[in-house]
Scaffold this motif. Sequence first.
Motif, PDB file in Angstrom:
ATOM      1  N   PHE A 313      -0.995 -32.569  -1.621  1.00 17.63           N
ATOM      2  CA  PHE A 313      -0.986 -32.550  -0.193  1.00 17.63           C
ATOM      3  C   PHE A 313      -2.623 -32.244   0.267  1.00 17.63           C
ATOM      4  O   PHE A 313      -2.973 -32.956   1.213  1.00 17.63           O
ATOM      5  CB  PHE A 313      -0.403 -31.512   0.156  1.00 17.63           C
ATOM      6  N   ALA A 314      -3.408 -32.211  -0.664  1.00 12.05           N
ATOM      7  CA  ALA A 314      -4.909 -32.051  -0.298  1.00 12.05           C
ATOM      8  C   ALA A 314      -5.858 -33.213  -0.788  1.00 12.05           C
ATOM      9  O   ALA A 314      -6.953 -33.146  -0.965  1.00 12.05           O
ATOM     10  CB  ALA A 314      -5.511 -30.843  -0.953  1.00 12.05           C
ATOM     11  N   GLU A 315      -5.261 -34.277  -1.145  1.00 19.19           N
ATOM     12  CA  GLU A 315      -5.646 -35.572  -1.852  1.00 19.19           C
ATOM     13  C   GLU A 315      -6.980 -36.047  -0.739  1.00 19.19           C
ATOM     14  O   GLU A 315      -8.019 -36.148  -1.435  1.00 19.19           O
ATOM     15  CB  GLU A 315      -4.932 -36.690  -1.832  1.00 19.19           C
ATOM     16  N   LYS A 316      -6.935 -35.949   0.362  1.00 17.77           N
ATOM     17  CA  LYS A 316      -8.182 -36.263   1.114  1.00 17.77           C
ATOM     18  C   LYS A 316      -8.957 -35.359   1.170  1.00 17.77           C
ATOM     19  O   LYS A 316     -10.366 -35.780   1.659  1.00 17.77           O
ATOM     20  CB  LYS A 316      -7.504 -36.554   2.911  1.00 17.77           C
ATOM     21  N   TRP A 317      -8.823 -34.218   0.909  1.00 19.30           N
ATOM     22  CA  TRP A 317     -10.055 -33.311   0.509  1.00 19.30           C
ATOM     23  C   TRP A 317     -11.051 -33.704  -0.364  1.00 19.30           C
ATOM     24  O   TRP A 317     -12.318 -33.234  -0.207  1.00 19.30           O
ATOM     25  CB  TRP A 317      -9.634 -31.935   0.207  1.00 19.30           C
ATOM     26  N   ASN A 318     -10.660 -34.562  -1.137  1.00 22.81           N
ATOM     27  CA  ASN A 318     -11.703 -35.019  -2.282  1.00 22.81           C
ATOM     28  C   ASN A 318     -12.161 -36.370  -2.095  1.00 22.81           C
ATOM     29  O   ASN A 318     -13.081 -36.734  -2.794  1.00 22.81           O
ATOM     30  CB  ASN A 318     -10.681 -35.288  -3.667  1.00 22.81           C
ATOM     31  N   THR A 319     -12.116 -37.011  -0.727  1.00 20.11           N
ATOM     32  CA  THR A 319     -12.631 -38.296  -0.681  1.00 20.11           C
ATOM     33  C   THR A 319     -13.310 -38.208   0.645  1.00 20.11           C
ATOM     34  O   THR A 319     -13.778 -39.094   1.329  1.00 20.11           O
ATOM     35  CB  THR A 319     -11.692 -39.490  -0.540  1.00 20.11           C
ATOM     36  N   ASP A 320     -13.612 -37.030   1.349  1.00 21.91           N
ATOM     37  CA  ASP A 320     -14.129 -37.112   2.622  1.00 21.91           C
ATOM     38  C   ASP A 320     -15.530 -36.040   2.859  1.00 21.91           C
ATOM     39  O   ASP A 320     -16.160 -35.620   3.692  1.00 21.91           O
ATOM     40  CB  ASP A 320     -13.253 -36.318   3.788  1.00 21.91           C
ATOM     41  N   GLY A 321     -16.170 -36.085   1.444  1.00 23.51           N
ATOM     42  CA  GLY A 321     -17.293 -35.046   1.596  1.00 23.51           C
ATOM     43  C   GLY A 321     -17.100 -33.696   1.792  1.00 23.51           C
ATOM     44  O   GLY A 321     -18.088 -33.323   2.083  1.00 23.51           O
ATOM     45  N   GLY A 322     -15.852 -33.035   1.711  1.00 23.90           N
ATOM     46  CA  GLY A 322     -15.860 -31.719   1.623  1.00 23.90           C
ATOM     47  C   GLY A 322     -15.488 -31.222   2.972  1.00 23.90           C
ATOM     48  O   GLY A 322     -15.369 -30.201   3.392  1.00 23.90           O
TER      49      GLY A 322
END
Length: 404
Positions: A313-322
């Motif tokens: 569910f937190a996949e986008k947390w790894n691609t937005d610079g934190g």
Amino acid sequence: MNIQVQPRSARIAKSLVSRNEEMQWEIFIVSMLKKLELSPENHAKACRRYAQFAHHIAQKLGVDDDDVHVVVQGSMRTQTTIAGDGREKFDLDVVVKLSGPRFERLRDSGPFFEAFGEALEGLEGAGKPEAKNRCWRLPYPNEPFYFDVTPAIPLSQHITGANLRVRDEEQGWSPSNPEEFADWFCTIADKRFIFRRSLNKAAMDSAKVDPIPDQPIGIDDVLRRMVQLMKLHRDSYYKKQSDARRVAKPISVILVTLAAKAYDEMALSGQYVGCSAIEVALELVTRMPAFIQRGREIRVENPAMIGVHGENFAEKWNTDGGVRDQEFQTWHAVLERDLEALFSEEYSKRSENRVHAVFGELGVTAWKSSHGSGILAGLRATAPGLAGTHPAAPRSTGSSNTLA
């Protein structure tokens, strides 16, 4: 000499008990959150609209009614729905499971998704369908709700890990298991703590359409009520932030997953002893970040889809610079601070600013109306009776991601 530091949640709860105010706060919170739920009249309207889907879609797609199965998902299924500040529409999520030969060997998700959108045309009162990433939005312009309708087909090809797949703009197809996720959450939410004090109590067509849950959410339903409260606090907090920050706010499915895991840990340990629902709620909030996995990447796993092809569910947390990770940490700290400040005040002296910080405008309205309306006495009559001491184990009673 070892000095055990009492958890903050216990200190606040004991302060409430010493002031004999825990029941007042619990009933106020429930009364306020109930104002964010569908009224019985609007619930009936939603059910009537929902019941129309299956036969209409089957006719438009030219398939048998038996090949169309409509189920609610997300907050409607888990009974954690809120409507923002009370003026916004309810977001009701639906999955339409399609089976039969026509849907067994589909490779491209695009034509399937477009055909489904066309099949939604002409639903009475629904308005024009609007395409989203995985679903079609039916705005129902004259109703207090809208439906996000996700078409799904049985899993096949290279996708494993769930029994359905849905269209995804970036991936083509994506695995989905809304029923399993909701069942996981509801199994945990139905567990009950019996606190060390008592509460006062006074006395259509052959196509399948699963009913919308409509059981009342009681004062002892801590997890569901806490999820509603957190959604309300999050939405109220981010209304005051910039557009860039609002885009990165914690999505509901992450809040639901972390809260349920924290609640379940407390219930399963058999060691957590609380004196009130508020203490359980505060401790639940404190424990939530511990269930975010931090390694080579940040993960909040879909607990109902474990394995090689699991869902993060937190996949986008790894691609937005934190950015999303930082937003969660910032919001979570504000939530803890606001709840502690709110419950540390005497109930009779709580300030409008404190109530607004946690509950927004609707909370302030409910707070003002509770002064002289007898609302506490009326709602106390709906509180379920609990008695006895806390047992060793609890007893069980019978965004881009729409799972929650």
